[in-house]
Each structure stands twice: as C-alpha cells, then as structure tokens.
Design an enzyme around this catalytic site. Structure first.
Site, PDB file in Angstrom:
ATOM      1  N   PHE A  12       0.822  -1.221   0.000  1.00 23.53           N
ATOM      2  CA  PHE A  12       0.000   0.000   0.000  1.00 23.53           C
ATOM      3  C   PHE A  12       0.859   1.275   0.000  1.00 23.53           C
ATOM      4  CE2 PHE A  12      -2.104   2.808   3.400  1.00 23.53           C
ATOM      5  CZ  PHE A  12      -2.699   3.641   2.474  1.00 23.53           C
ATOM      6  N   ASP A  61      12.998 -11.841  -1.092  1.00 17.85           N
ATOM      7  CA  ASP A  61      12.570 -11.782   0.301  1.00 17.85           C
ATOM      8  C   ASP A  61      13.656 -11.064   1.101  1.00 17.85           C
ATOM      9  OD1 ASP A  61      12.053 -12.549   3.055  1.00 17.85           O
ATOM     10  OD2 ASP A  61      10.690 -14.065   2.221  1.00 17.85           O
ATOM     11  N   GLU A  86       5.344  -7.242   7.537  1.00 22.37           N
ATOM     12  CA  GLU A  86       3.988  -7.707   7.803  1.00 22.37           C
ATOM     13  C   GLU A  86       3.337  -6.575   8.585  1.00 22.37           C
ATOM     14  OE1 GLU A  86       2.297 -10.386   6.954  1.00 22.37           O
ATOM     15  OE2 GLU A  86       3.942 -11.279   5.803  1.00 22.37           O
ATOM     16  N   THR A 136       6.036   2.906  12.628  1.00 20.08           N
ATOM     17  CA  THR A 136       4.661   3.237  13.003  1.00 20.08           C
ATOM     18  C   THR A 136       4.595   3.889  14.386  1.00 20.08           C
ATOM     19  OG1 THR A 136       2.616   2.153  13.720  1.00 20.08           O
ATOM     20  CG2 THR A 136       4.554   0.792  13.730  1.00 20.08           C
ATOM     21  N   ASP A 137       3.526   4.636  14.631  1.00 18.46           N
ATOM     22  CA  ASP A 137       3.322   5.203  15.970  1.00 18.46           C
ATOM     23  C   ASP A 137       2.908   4.128  16.981  1.00 18.46           C
ATOM     24  OD1 ASP A 137       0.732   4.727  15.048  1.00 18.46           O
ATOM     25  OD2 ASP A 137      -0.014   6.755  15.461  1.00 18.46           O
ATOM     26  N   GLU A 138       2.558   2.928  16.481  1.00 21.63           N
ATOM     27  CA  GLU A 138       2.071   1.886  17.394  1.00 21.63           C
ATOM     28  C   GLU A 138       3.158   1.400  18.351  1.00 21.63           C
ATOM     29  OE1 GLU A 138      -0.585  -0.982  15.620  1.00 21.63           O
ATOM     30  OE2 GLU A 138      -1.111   0.400  14.018  1.00 21.63           O
ATOM     31  N   TYR A 162       2.555  -7.285  16.256  1.00 20.89           N
ATOM     32  CA  TYR A 162       2.972  -6.382  15.164  1.00 20.89           C
ATOM     33  C   TYR A 162       3.803  -5.225  15.707  1.00 20.89           C
ATOM     34  CZ  TYR A 162       2.629  -2.366  12.014  1.00 20.89           C
ATOM     35  OH  TYR A 162       2.929  -1.256  11.254  1.00 20.89           O
ATOM     36  N   LYS A 166       7.780  -4.235  15.175  1.00 24.54           N
ATOM     37  CA  LYS A 166       8.237  -2.953  14.604  1.00 24.54           C
ATOM     38  C   LYS A 166       9.128  -2.223  15.611  1.00 24.54           C
ATOM     39  CE  LYS A 166       7.351  -1.251  11.161  1.00 24.54           C
ATOM     40  NZ  LYS A 166       7.950  -1.346   9.801  1.00 24.54           N
ATOM     41  N   LYS A 201      -7.716  -3.668   6.235  1.00 23.59           N
ATOM     42  CA  LYS A 201      -7.604  -2.515   7.131  1.00 23.59           C
ATOM     43  C   LYS A 201      -8.942  -1.783   7.169  1.00 23.59           C
ATOM     44  CE  LYS A 201      -3.161  -3.249   7.752  1.00 23.59           C
ATOM     45  NZ  LYS A 201      -2.197  -3.088   6.726  1.00 23.59           N
ATOM     46  N   ASP A 296     -14.159  -7.419  20.838  1.00 25.46           N
ATOM     47  CA  ASP A 296     -13.023  -6.504  20.709  1.00 25.46           C
ATOM     48  C   ASP A 296     -11.759  -7.254  20.286  1.00 25.46           C
ATOM     49  OD1 ASP A 296     -11.780  -4.084  20.735  1.00 25.46           O
ATOM     50  OD2 ASP A 296     -11.974  -3.730  22.895  1.00 25.46           O
TER      51      ASP A 296
HETATM   52  P1  NAD Z   1       1.466  -3.601   3.262  1.00 24.29           P
HETATM   53  O1  NAD Z   1       1.169  -4.823   4.100  1.00 24.29           O
HETATM   54  O2  NAD Z   1       0.411  -3.039   2.394  1.00 24.29           O
HETATM   55  O3  NAD Z   1       2.725  -3.913   2.320  1.00 24.29           O
HETATM   56  C1  NAD Z   1       3.850  -4.618   2.755  1.00 24.29           C
HETATM   57  C2  NAD Z   1       4.681  -4.971   1.517  1.00 24.29           C
HETATM   58  O4  NAD Z   1       5.860  -5.660   1.973  1.00 24.29           O
HETATM   59  C3  NAD Z   1       3.971  -5.919   0.535  1.00 24.29           C
HETATM   60  O5  NAD Z   1       4.195  -5.493  -0.786  1.00 24.29           O
HETATM   61  C4  NAD Z   1       4.632  -7.270   0.801  1.00 24.29           C
HETATM   62  O6  NAD Z   1       4.661  -8.120  -0.350  1.00 24.29           O
HETATM   63  C5  NAD Z   1       6.034  -6.841   1.200  1.00 24.29           C
HETATM   64  N1  NAD Z   1       6.703  -7.846   2.029  1.00 24.29           N
HETATM   65  C6  NAD Z   1       6.186  -8.483   3.122  1.00 24.29           C
HETATM   66  N2  NAD Z   1       7.082  -9.371   3.603  1.00 24.29           N
HETATM   67  C7  NAD Z   1       8.181  -9.276   2.800  1.00 24.29           C
HETATM   68  C8  NAD Z   1       9.449  -9.914   2.799  1.00 24.29           C
HETATM   69  N3  NAD Z   1       9.758 -10.863   3.715  1.00 24.29           N
HETATM   70  N4  NAD Z   1      10.355  -9.568   1.853  1.00 24.29           N
HETATM   71  C9  NAD Z   1      10.052  -8.620   0.927  1.00 24.29           C
HETATM   72  N5  NAD Z   1       8.854  -7.989   0.866  1.00 24.29           N
HETATM   73  C10 NAD Z   1       7.948  -8.310   1.798  1.00 24.29           C
HETATM   74  O7  NAD Z   1       2.018  -2.531   4.306  1.00 24.29           O
HETATM   75  P2  NAD Z   1       1.847  -0.947   4.314  1.00 24.29           P
HETATM   76  O8  NAD Z   1       0.582  -0.600   4.989  1.00 24.29           O
HETATM   77  O9  NAD Z   1       2.150  -0.422   2.965  1.00 24.29           O
HETATM   78  O10 NAD Z   1       3.038  -0.548   5.315  1.00 24.29           O
HETATM   79  C11 NAD Z   1       4.355  -0.331   4.823  1.00 24.29           C
HETATM   80  C12 NAD Z   1       5.253   0.024   5.986  1.00 24.29           C
HETATM   81  O11 NAD Z   1       4.765   1.186   6.634  1.00 24.29           O
HETATM   82  C13 NAD Z   1       5.352  -1.058   7.055  1.00 24.29           C
HETATM   83  O12 NAD Z   1       6.684  -1.133   7.499  1.00 24.29           O
HETATM   84  C14 NAD Z   1       4.433  -0.560   8.153  1.00 24.29           C
HETATM   85  O13 NAD Z   1       4.860  -1.020   9.415  1.00 24.29           O
HETATM   86  C15 NAD Z   1       4.602   0.935   8.018  1.00 24.29           C
HETATM   87  N6  NAD Z   1       3.469   1.759   8.458  1.00 24.29           N
HETATM   88  C16 NAD Z   1       2.205   1.492   8.002  1.00 24.29           C
HETATM   89  C17 NAD Z   1       1.142   2.311   8.389  1.00 24.29           C
HETATM   90  C18 NAD Z   1      -0.266   2.071   7.867  1.00 24.29           C
HETATM   91  O14 NAD Z   1      -1.200   2.755   8.290  1.00 24.29           O
HETATM   92  N7  NAD Z   1      -0.489   1.172   6.924  1.00 24.29           N
HETATM   93  C19 NAD Z   1       1.364   3.397   9.243  1.00 24.29           C
HETATM   94  C20 NAD Z   1       2.682   3.646   9.680  1.00 24.29           C
HETATM   95  C21 NAD Z   1       3.717   2.822   9.276  1.00 24.29           C
HETATM   96  P1  TYD Z   2      -6.600  -1.125  11.324  1.00 27.37           P
HETATM   97  O1  TYD Z   2      -7.019  -0.506  10.036  1.00 27.37           O
HETATM   98  O2  TYD Z   2      -6.413  -2.608  11.412  1.00 27.37           O
HETATM   99  O3  TYD Z   2      -5.277  -0.348  11.796  1.00 27.37           O
HETATM  100  P2  TYD Z   2      -4.474  -0.425  13.217  1.00 27.37           P
HETATM  101  O4  TYD Z   2      -4.955  -1.570  14.003  1.00 27.37           O
HETATM  102  O5  TYD Z   2      -3.072  -0.629  12.740  1.00 27.37           O
HETATM  103  O6  TYD Z   2      -4.694   0.900  13.869  1.00 27.37           O
HETATM  104  O7  TYD Z   2      -7.665  -0.731  12.426  1.00 27.37           O
HETATM  105  C1  TYD Z   2      -7.988   0.631  12.701  1.00 27.37           C
HETATM  106  C2  TYD Z   2      -8.967   0.650  13.866  1.00 27.37           C
HETATM  107  O8  TYD Z   2     -10.209   0.064  13.456  1.00 27.37           O
HETATM  108  C3  TYD Z   2      -8.512  -0.189  15.066  1.00 27.37           C
HETATM  109  O9  TYD Z   2      -8.896   0.477  16.263  1.00 27.37           O
HETATM  110  C4  TYD Z   2      -9.280  -1.483  14.926  1.00 27.37           C
HETATM  111  C5  TYD Z   2     -10.579  -1.058  14.258  1.00 27.37           C
HETATM  112  N1  TYD Z   2     -11.218  -2.049  13.357  1.00 27.37           N
HETATM  113  C6  TYD Z   2     -12.574  -2.360  13.507  1.00 27.37           C
HETATM  114  O10 TYD Z   2     -13.271  -1.825  14.397  1.00 27.37           O
HETATM  115  N2  TYD Z   2     -13.125  -3.247  12.639  1.00 27.37           N
HETATM  116  C7  TYD Z   2     -12.403  -3.880  11.664  1.00 27.37           C
HETATM  117  O11 TYD Z   2     -12.970  -4.731  10.919  1.00 27.37           O
HETATM  118  C8  TYD Z   2     -11.019  -3.536  11.511  1.00 27.37           C
HETATM  119  C9  TYD Z   2     -10.171  -4.176  10.438  1.00 27.37           C
HETATM  120  C10 TYD Z   2     -10.466  -2.611  12.385  1.00 27.37           C
END
Ligand code: NAD
Ligand code: TYD
Length: 360
Positions: A12, A61, A86, A136-138, A162, A166, A201, A296
C-alpha cells in the site's frame, strides 16, 4: 542520478511512495523495488510505472541475505527506503512468527547489507548514503482518551506482536546508529489511508463491505481513536526526511486528525451516499443497519495521536490533505478501480475474512 532501493514497494504505502516519487522527480531518479509479493504485495499497483527505464522490480525476500547482498553488489544504491513488513495487527495476533521473521530479521538483513555496501575501511560511510526505516506510531503503545501525544521521546511500549516486532526493528536501527554510526533515519507515522490499501484494514474494508451490503464490523465500543493521514502526505514526509533529516534522528509523522472508529464508519457511509449518483443500485445496499458491534480485538490500543512538531519545525513538513477531502479521493479511487478490489478479494481473501470474523 540517485538510486533508491525501496523494499515492500508493491504494498500500500510503498506503491504510493513510488508513484509520488516519479510524479515529483520523473526521470531524474532511479527506483529499484524489492518485494517478496506476499498476499499484501500486488504488481497491479505499479502497472503505470513498470515500463519506465528508471524503474526495476526484483522479486526477493528481505530475509534472504544472499539475494539482498547481490542487489547491493550489482547496484550503486544511494538510499534504502525500507517499507517491507507484515503490517496487519489482527494477523499478528493469530500468527506472530512471520512478523518476527520479516520485521525483525528482515530489517537486520537490510541493515547488514547496506552497511557492508556503504562502509569505508576506516569505519566512515560513503558520502550521501542513507537508510530510511519506515515505522509506526504503534511502537509507543496506547494513549489515554483524554490527553497526551506521542513525541519522539515517548518511551516504547508496544502491545501487539505487530507493534512489538516494529519496535524491535526500530531498536535495531538505533543500535546500528549508535554502534556503527550507520547513516539512518526512522519515521514513525500514524494510520494511513488512500488508494491501493488492502481491504483487511478498517477504511477499505468498510468501503468494500458497505458497497456490497455486508456487515460493518466494529471492534469493542467503536470509540478507539486513530490519527489518520492521507498516504501522499506520508510519502511527502519520507521524501523530505531523506533530503533534510539529520542522520541518526527519528521523526514522527502525523496530521492531528484524530477520529473514533465509529465516526470513520459514519463518514464513509455519508460520503458514499453523497458520491454515488441517484439511481445507482448500490445506494439501496448502504445502510446504518449494517453496523455490527463485534468482539473486541485482544490488547486493543485505545488511542494513538502523533505530535508532529519536530518534523514541522526542523524539516518544514506539513500535511496537505484534510480528512474530508482525502476520504473523497480514496472513495473516488475505489469507484474507478472496482477491478482492483475484485482481484484482491478473490482467492485467499475470502478465507482470511471468514477465519478472522467468523467468531466475532
Ligand atoms: P502492506 O502490508 O500493504 O505492504 C507490505 C509490503 O511488503 C507488501 O508489498 C509485501 O509483499 C512486502 N513484504 C512483506 N514481507 C516481505 C518480505 N519478507 N520480503 C520482501 N517484501 C515483503 O504494508 P503498508 O501498509 O504499505 O506498510 C508499509 C510500511 O509502513 C510497514 O513497514 C508498516 O509497518 C509501516 N506503516 C504502516 C502504516 C499504515 O497505516 N499502513 C502506518 C505507519 C507505518
Ligand atoms: P486497522 O485498520 O487494522 O489499523 P491499526 O490496528 O493498525 O490501527 O484498524 C484501525 C482501527 O479500526 C482499530 O482500532 C481497529 C478497528 N477495526 C474495527 O473496528 N473493525 C475492523 O474490521 C477492523 C479491520 C479494524
């Protein structure tokens, strides 16, 4: 011409980052995208760039040190932008091991290979190299409902497998900075939304379910708070930290846009009804009655909220997209890419969905 090695570029945020960078720099940069193509990686996200001469995709990988070392051997990489991970909390609760492998071991492999490629004999580094670790902020844990923000100085307190993985990867980057003076930055960003987000998500899941008249699962009381950022604003922040971030520093990225999950669901339903033309059959499927409170999430963090003061004052980054506009752009993108959603939700997705939600 600078060469960016992007890991996880088929996911993403990685794919949005690649599009952002080509829009901004066009032919003046080169991008190598290294991705293992897990369930979350999708080359369809990159169709419009795949024929560029300054873009290369390599399926590998990040835990495979020989494959990663070879990529560094064969290319003069200037910047690593490390997204591959992941990324879904619910999956980490079911199957933590792969999170440890990819997020911790994979980051160690990336750090080792970059260090081996960039370090001079005297322990200094080739000029201008940088490793940008996307996090991530998590990692900071959970905030009280009634106050406080995550700063770069907030102690780490992850709760899910997760966020623990991280946090571990961030600690490794910090250890490389302290031990080897390794040239790195870490960015800790809040929840992203936008095009190409996988419908496990919250936001794309609710959009997709609402359009099909399926239940909208709300975990717990629906009052957990997330701080939402449009994905292009995150891409802009990463680019600016690569350009201007002081080596060894961490920058929090977030746009002061806190919302309860239940509010997000109502905004999505309102926006869908506002945007779908009169007479569109899907309007009949969309209903508040679809909202279903379910069990939950285990260890569910109550509130996340970023204080972006440092990246604003030091680097001049500010978010550009208000949530009301970003959610419209996101929904418009999903309307225009129904095939994308149909493709990613065929195959294994249905099984994932049934397994994850059957007891909720
Ligand atoms: P995503 O799950 O959509 O994408 C992850 C990508 O990594 C995929 O293309 C997958 O094929 C690849 N990947 C997974 N395992 C792999 C491996 N072993 N070797 C090579 N490639 C591999 O994730 P995202 O939401 O795009 O998040 C990207 C980064 O940003 C992550 O590090 C995540 O922790 C961080 N992040 C995400 C968010 C969010 O809201 N989505 C917020 C803050 C930080
Ligand atoms: P998510 O998109 O999984 O992001 P993160 O857990 O990394 O913050 O979830 C966002 C919020 O939405 C989280 O508080 C969990 C909640 N949630 C639901 O209530 N229902 C759902 O089906 C999902 C996927 C998440």
């Amino acid at each position: 011409m600078k060469t960016y090695l992007v890991t996880g570029g088929a996911g993403f945020i990685g794919s949005n980052f690649i599009h952002y960078m080509f829009r901004k720099y066009n032919d003046t940069i080169r991008i190598i995208n290294v991705d293992a193509l897990t369930y979350a990686g999708n080359l369809e996200n990159l169709k419009s760039v795949e024929d560029r001469e300054n873009y290369t995709f390599i399926k590998a990988d990040i835990t495979d040190s020989a494959a990663i070392a070879e990529i560094f051997d064969q290319n003069d990489v200037d910047y690593v932008v490390h997204f591959a991970a992941e990324s879904h909390v619910d999956r980490s609760i079911k199957s933590p091991e792969v999170f440890i492998k990819t997020n911790v071991l994979g980051t160690a492999v990336m750090l080792n290979c970059a260090r081996a490629a960039w370090e001079n004999a005297d322990g200094s580094y080739q000029e201008g190299k940088k490793f940008l670790h996307v996090s991530t902020d998590e990692v900071y844990g959970s905030l009280d409902e009634d106050g406080g923000y995550f700063y770069e100085t907030t102690p780490y307190a992850p709760h899910s497998p997760y966020s623990a993985s991280k946090a571990s990867s961030d600690m490794l980057v910090k250890a490389y900075v302290d031990t080897y003076r390794f040239p790195a930055n870490i960015t800790n960003c809040s929840n992203n939304y936008g095009p190409y987000q996988f419908p496990e998500k919250l936001i794309p899941l609710i959009i997709n379910n609402a359009l099909h008249g399926r239940k909208l699962p709300v975990y717990g009381d629906g009052k957990n708070v997330r701080d939402w950022l449009y994905v292009d604003d995150h891409a802009k922040g990463i680019d600016m930290v690569i350009e201007k971030g002081r080596l060894g520093e961490t920058y929090n990225i977030g746009g002061h846009n806190e919302k309860q999950n239940i509010e997000i669901i109502h905004i999505i339903l309102d926006t869908l009804l506002e945007m779908l033309p009169e007479g569109d059959e899907r309007r009949k499927l969309i209903s508040r009655d679809l909202i279903t409170y379910v069990e939950d999430r285990k260890g569910h963090d109550r509130r996340y909220a970023i204080a972006p003061d440092k990246i604003k004052s030091e680097i001049g980054w500010e978010p550009e997209t208000m949530f009301k506009d970003g959610i419209k752009k996101t929904i418009a993108w999903f309307f225009e890419h129904e095939d994308w959603m149909a493709n990613v939700t065929s195959g294994d997705y249905q099984k994932y969905y049934d397994d994850m939600y059957q007891n909720k």
